[in-house]
Write a protein that holds these residues in place. Structure first.
Motif, mmCIF file in Angstrom:
data_model
loop_
_atom_site.group_PDB
_atom_site.id
_atom_site.type_symbol
_atom_site.label_atom_id
_atom_site.label_comp_id
_atom_site.label_asym_id
_atom_site.label_seq_id
_atom_site.Cartn_x
_atom_site.Cartn_y
_atom_site.Cartn_z
ATOM 1 N N ALA A 57 0.670 -1.226 0.168
ATOM 2 C CA ALA A 57 0.154 0.062 0.020
ATOM 3 C C ALA A 57 1.228 1.377 0.058
ATOM 4 C CB ALA A 57 -0.832 0.018 1.033
ATOM 5 N N TYR A 58 2.067 1.342 0.715
ATOM 6 C CA TYR A 58 2.848 2.141 0.874
ATOM 7 C C TYR A 58 3.246 2.699 -0.903
ATOM 8 C CZ TYR A 58 3.004 2.382 6.303
ATOM 9 O OH TYR A 58 3.583 2.135 6.974
ATOM 10 N N ALA A 59 3.753 1.476 -1.390
ATOM 11 C CA ALA A 59 4.023 1.548 -2.576
ATOM 12 C C ALA A 59 3.053 2.419 -3.940
ATOM 13 C CB ALA A 59 4.792 0.448 -2.894
ATOM 14 N N GLU A 60 1.821 1.975 -4.420
ATOM 15 C CA GLU A 60 1.157 1.990 -4.068
ATOM 16 C C GLU A 60 0.933 3.253 -3.875
ATOM 17 O OE1 GLU A 60 -2.526 -0.147 -4.997
ATOM 18 O OE2 GLU A 60 -1.577 -1.823 -5.093
ATOM 19 N N ARG A 70 2.690 7.659 8.956
ATOM 20 C CA ARG A 70 1.817 8.891 9.423
ATOM 21 C C ARG A 70 1.284 9.488 7.903
ATOM 22 N NH1 ARG A 70 4.467 13.588 12.975
ATOM 23 N NH2 ARG A 70 2.994 11.689 14.254
ATOM 24 N N GLU A 71 2.201 9.327 6.877
ATOM 25 C CA GLU A 71 2.160 9.794 5.510
ATOM 26 C C GLU A 71 0.609 8.880 4.777
ATOM 27 O OE1 GLU A 71 6.519 10.740 3.156
ATOM 28 O OE2 GLU A 71 5.468 8.874 4.422
ATOM 29 N N LEU A 72 1.241 7.384 5.069
ATOM 30 C CA LEU A 72 -0.029 7.052 4.545
ATOM 31 C C LEU A 72 -1.681 7.486 5.217
ATOM 32 C CD1 LEU A 72 -1.175 3.994 3.322
ATOM 33 C CD2 LEU A 72 -0.538 2.870 5.821
ATOM 34 N N ALA A 104 -6.958 12.584 2.854
ATOM 35 C CA ALA A 104 -7.046 13.091 2.079
ATOM 36 C C ALA A 104 -8.224 12.797 1.282
ATOM 37 C CB ALA A 104 -6.146 13.440 1.040
ATOM 38 N N VAL A 105 -8.624 11.433 0.980
ATOM 39 C CA VAL A 105 -9.602 10.563 -0.209
ATOM 40 C C VAL A 105 -10.865 10.954 0.234
ATOM 41 C CG1 VAL A 105 -10.122 7.966 -0.684
ATOM 42 C CG2 VAL A 105 -7.725 8.711 -0.563
ATOM 43 N N PRO A 142 -9.071 4.486 -2.578
ATOM 44 C CA PRO A 142 -7.615 4.597 -2.288
ATOM 45 C C PRO A 142 -6.835 4.774 -2.868
ATOM 46 C CG PRO A 142 -9.154 3.381 -0.833
ATOM 47 C CD PRO A 142 -10.557 3.405 -1.275
ATOM 48 N N GLN A 143 -7.344 3.762 -3.590
ATOM 49 C CA GLN A 143 -5.952 3.012 -5.070
ATOM 50 C C GLN A 143 -5.571 4.415 -6.147
ATOM 51 O OE1 GLN A 143 -9.025 0.095 -7.883
ATOM 52 N NE2 GLN A 143 -7.016 -0.770 -7.129
ATOM 53 N N HIS A 144 -6.326 5.006 -5.948
ATOM 54 C CA HIS A 144 -6.052 6.810 -6.664
ATOM 55 C C HIS A 144 -6.008 7.709 -5.761
ATOM 56 C CE1 HIS A 144 -8.349 4.493 -9.998
ATOM 57 N NE2 HIS A 144 -9.011 4.271 -9.185
ATOM 58 N N ALA A 145 -5.515 8.188 -4.596
ATOM 59 C CA ALA A 145 -4.948 8.560 -3.690
ATOM 60 C C ALA A 145 -3.567 8.893 -4.146
ATOM 61 C CB ALA A 145 -5.731 8.675 -2.181
ATOM 62 N N ARG A 146 -3.272 9.877 -3.676
ATOM 63 C CA ARG A 146 -1.636 10.142 -3.576
ATOM 64 C C ARG A 146 -1.284 10.910 -2.869
ATOM 65 N NH1 ARG A 146 -1.318 6.523 -6.464
ATOM 66 N NH2 ARG A 146 -1.646 6.629 -8.448
#
Length: 71
Positions: free
Chosen positions: A39-42, A49-51, A57-58, A64-68
């Protein structure tokens, strides 16, 4: 100083460990860590914390797979 060492900040949440997640879901810790790292890589993040920030933000109902990672 008392138990509240940062009076201007909200209390810190206790982190949920991969071991705890694995136990609840009846998985191995290695499996939980593998999924977390994928998930981190995607999502382009490197820390929990970043995750969390990225997933917050989604918009509701969005995938969530389209979250950046937010800038």
């Amino acid at each position: 100083m008392g138990p509240d060492r940062n009076p201007g900040r909200p209390p810190r949440r206790s982190a949920v460990r991969g071991r705890d997640i694995a136990e609840v879901l009846a998985l191995s810790v290695r499996t939980v860590d593998s999924h977390r790292l994928r998930a981190y890589a995607e999502l382009g993040v490197t820390t929990r914390r970043e995750l969390a920030r990225t997933l917050r933000a989604v918009p509701p109902g969005a995938s969530p797979q389209h979250a950046r990672r937010p800038s």
